[in-house]
Design a protein around this motif. Sequence first.
Motif, mmCIF file in Angstrom:
data_model
loop_
_atom_site.group_PDB
_atom_site.id
_atom_site.type_symbol
_atom_site.label_atom_id
_atom_site.label_comp_id
_atom_site.label_asym_id
_atom_site.label_seq_id
_atom_site.Cartn_x
_atom_site.Cartn_y
_atom_site.Cartn_z
ATOM 1 N N CYS A 202 8.722 -0.113 5.655
ATOM 2 C CA CYS A 202 9.864 -0.967 5.320
ATOM 3 C C CYS A 202 11.124 -0.143 5.079
ATOM 4 C CB CYS A 202 9.539 -1.849 4.118
ATOM 5 S SG CYS A 202 9.033 -0.944 2.643
ATOM 6 N N VAL A 203 10.960 0.971 4.412
ATOM 7 C CA VAL A 203 12.110 1.832 4.106
ATOM 8 C C VAL A 203 12.682 2.432 5.386
ATOM 9 C CG1 VAL A 203 12.871 3.864 2.823
ATOM 10 C CG2 VAL A 203 11.179 2.348 1.831
ATOM 11 N N LEU A 204 11.796 2.807 6.303
ATOM 12 C CA LEU A 204 12.263 3.362 7.573
ATOM 13 C C LEU A 204 13.000 2.311 8.398
ATOM 14 C CD1 LEU A 204 9.141 5.481 8.551
ATOM 15 C CD2 LEU A 204 11.328 6.307 7.666
ATOM 16 N N ALA A 205 12.540 1.065 8.359
ATOM 17 C CA ALA A 205 13.151 0.004 9.150
ATOM 18 C C ALA A 205 14.431 -0.536 8.530
ATOM 19 C CB ALA A 205 12.156 -1.139 9.342
ATOM 20 N N CYS B 226 0.826 -1.219 0.000
ATOM 21 C CA CYS B 226 0.000 0.000 0.000
ATOM 22 C C CYS B 226 0.855 1.262 0.000
ATOM 23 C CB CYS B 226 -0.955 -0.014 1.189
ATOM 24 S SG CYS B 226 -0.147 0.165 2.790
ATOM 25 N N GLY B 227 2.175 1.111 0.016
ATOM 26 C CA GLY B 227 3.067 2.267 -0.068
ATOM 27 C C GLY B 227 3.217 3.032 1.233
ATOM 28 N N ALA B 228 3.028 2.369 2.370
ATOM 29 C CA ALA B 228 3.130 3.045 3.667
ATOM 30 C C ALA B 228 4.557 3.517 3.969
ATOM 31 C CB ALA B 228 2.640 2.123 4.780
ATOM 32 N N ALA C 60 7.664 -7.018 9.868
ATOM 33 C CA ALA C 60 6.737 -6.909 10.998
ATOM 34 C C ALA C 60 5.960 -5.598 10.967
ATOM 35 C CB ALA C 60 7.518 -7.029 12.309
ATOM 36 N N ARG C 61 6.588 -4.532 10.483
ATOM 37 C CA ARG C 61 5.938 -3.209 10.433
ATOM 38 C C ARG C 61 4.996 -3.042 9.242
ATOM 39 N NH1 ARG C 61 10.303 1.494 11.840
ATOM 40 N NH2 ARG C 61 10.987 0.691 13.858
ATOM 41 N N CYS C 62 5.140 -3.888 8.236
ATOM 42 C CA CYS C 62 4.325 -3.734 7.021
ATOM 43 C C CYS C 62 2.839 -3.910 7.363
ATOM 44 C CB CYS C 62 4.746 -4.759 5.967
ATOM 45 S SG CYS C 62 3.787 -4.608 4.445
ATOM 46 N N PRO C 63 2.022 -2.878 7.119
ATOM 47 C CA PRO C 63 0.618 -2.947 7.519
ATOM 48 C C PRO C 63 -0.214 -3.951 6.708
ATOM 49 C CG PRO C 63 1.029 -0.915 6.314
ATOM 50 C CD PRO C 63 2.364 -1.577 6.537
ATOM 51 N N THR C 64 0.289 -4.383 5.572
ATOM 52 C CA THR C 64 -0.467 -5.324 4.735
ATOM 53 C C THR C 64 0.214 -6.691 4.633
ATOM 54 O OG1 THR C 64 0.622 -4.540 2.719
ATOM 55 C CG2 THR C 64 -1.476 -3.457 3.354
#
Length: 64
Positions: free
Chosen positions: A17-20, A12-14, A54-58
Amino acid sequence: MTRIEIEMDLCCGAGACVLAAPAVFDQNDDDGTVILLDATPPDDQREAAQEAAARCPTSAIRVV
């Protein structure tokens, strides 16, 4: 060895992942979806990749 799999249909482009794990993931400038920079990142990136999954909302990211 760590291997990353992405289900692009779920992204969904949140950007979590890039931040982590910025050494492993980036975002597409057009739609924000994930860009996998390294499908087999080195062992020192495993924890960051797992955090990204783990952080990925989808749940679009899988670390195997």
